[in-house]
Design a protein around this motif. Structure first.
Motif, mmCIF file in Angstrom:
data_model
loop_
_atom_site.group_PDB
_atom_site.id
_atom_site.type_symbol
_atom_site.label_atom_id
_atom_site.label_comp_id
_atom_site.label_asym_id
_atom_site.label_seq_id
_atom_site.Cartn_x
_atom_site.Cartn_y
_atom_site.Cartn_z
ATOM 1 N N GLY A 65 -58.208 -34.623 19.860
ATOM 2 C CA GLY A 65 -59.608 -34.487 19.488
ATOM 3 C C GLY A 65 -60.489 -33.736 20.471
ATOM 4 O O GLY A 65 -61.690 -33.649 20.285
ATOM 5 N N GLN A 66 -59.892 -33.194 21.523
ATOM 6 C CA GLN A 66 -60.678 -32.449 22.512
ATOM 7 C C GLN A 66 -60.086 -31.055 22.706
ATOM 8 O O GLN A 66 -58.957 -30.797 22.303
ATOM 9 N N THR A 67 -60.834 -30.192 23.380
ATOM 10 C CA THR A 67 -60.248 -28.891 23.702
ATOM 11 C C THR A 67 -59.201 -29.098 24.797
ATOM 12 O O THR A 67 -59.321 -30.009 25.616
ATOM 13 N N PRO A 68 -58.185 -28.223 24.813
ATOM 14 C CA PRO A 68 -57.166 -28.341 25.862
ATOM 15 C C PRO A 68 -57.766 -28.270 27.265
ATOM 16 O O PRO A 68 -57.310 -28.978 28.171
ATOM 17 N N GLN A 69 -58.787 -27.448 27.438
ATOM 18 C CA GLN A 69 -59.404 -27.313 28.759
ATOM 19 C C GLN A 69 -60.037 -28.628 29.221
ATOM 20 O O GLN A 69 -59.934 -28.999 30.392
ATOM 21 N N ALA A 70 -60.667 -29.328 28.282
ATOM 22 C CA ALA A 70 -61.289 -30.615 28.614
ATOM 23 C C ALA A 70 -60.219 -31.637 28.985
ATOM 24 O O ALA A 70 -60.361 -32.385 29.953
ATOM 25 N N ILE A 71 -59.139 -31.660 28.219
ATOM 26 C CA ILE A 71 -58.037 -32.592 28.475
ATOM 27 C C ILE A 71 -57.413 -32.315 29.838
ATOM 28 O O ILE A 71 -57.118 -33.229 30.611
#
Ligand code: ADP
Ligand code: ADP
Length: 226
Positions: A65-71
């Motif tokens: 549910g998040q962008t890969p960068q945020a994860i």
């Protein structure tokens, strides 16, 4: 709910190379998805983007549910085994494998025991105190595999992890990976161009065509075990 969702993803590198086009693939939690296809069809690119290490030029990618960068910034729930083994050069082999477990907390003694177990499994029990630069490329890759297997992340991204291994080690690690996947309910994205490996390991195979980096079909595998 999906673990990963690639939606109409396109990737054109700065060199002008089109690596992926209209790539759409939902990945359910707990699936083991192998990307199968000829060299250059965009398998590594898809994996790197899921890891937040490259950015798509079109479409979007969601990871839990998040962008890969945020994860990538926020958690150590993602493990990856890529061609570049990305070990910490100032840490010894054993310390590299222990690190993700330590970040999660728990008994130091248990963590060390588990790290040594997986390092034995990849044939590196004589190199626990070596530094990455003292190892060959293939050995560094094996440390990277050991680290991922020990850490048991929620999402595991592996780019041809077993390609350079001898047959016996490969079979041992394939079985270990399957066992961990089933026990831990991990989601796995796995790049290979070995059909047999894909069939043996996966719950789904994403077949890719070389030009222009598109998904051809997704095959569901009926697992021979419960
Ligand atoms: P695969 O993993 O299926 O072999 P890749 O994702 O590595 O395919 O590559 C897909 C295409 O993108 C290839 O044509 C490759 O040469 C190109 N490519 C990959 N990485 C880069 C990069 N960093 N810069 C430019 N082109 C790249
Ligand atoms: P793979 O083993 O996944 O096919 P490659 O051997 O094609 O990967 O690429 C190895 C590395 O070189 C990767 O980091 C990839 O991004 C990069 N690369 C691949 N093709 C190109 C290219 N045409 N230009 C620049 N970098 C590339």
């Amino acid at each position: 709910e999906h673990a990963i969702y690639f939606r109409n993803v396109g990737k054109i590198y700065q060199t002008g190379t089109k690596a992926l086009e209209q790539f759409t693939l939902p990945v359910g939690k707990g699936e083991f998805v192998s990307f199968l296809g000829p060299s250059g069809c965009g398998k590594s690119t898809a994996l790197k983007m899921a890891a937040g290490l490259a950015e798509q030029t079109e479409g979007d990618i969601m990871v839990f549910g998040q962008t890969p960068q945020a994860i990538l910034k926020a958690s150590n729930d993602i493990g990856f085994v890529f061609q570049e083994a990305n070990l910490l050069p100032w840490r010894r082999v054993l310390e590299n494998v222990m690190l993700p477990l330590e970040l999660r907390g728990g008994s130091k003694k248990e963590i060390k025991k588990e790290a040594i177990r997986v390092l034995e499994m990849v044939g590196l029990k004589d190199y626990l105190t070596a530094y990455p630069r003292q190892l060959s490329g293939g050995m560094r890759m094996r440390v990277s595999i050991a680290r991922a297997l020990a850490a048991k992340p929620k999402l595991l991204l592996m780019d041809e992890p077993f390609a350079a291994l001898d047959e016996l080690t490969r079979q041992t690690l394939q079985r270990e990976l399957l066992e961990i996947w089933q026990r831990e309910h991990m989601t796995v994205l796995f790049v290979t161009h070995n059909v047999y490996e894909a069939v043996f390991l996966s719950s789904e195979i994403a077949v890719m065509s070389s030009r222009p980096g598109r998904l051809s079909s997704v095959i569901d595998i009926d697992l021979p075990y419960p």
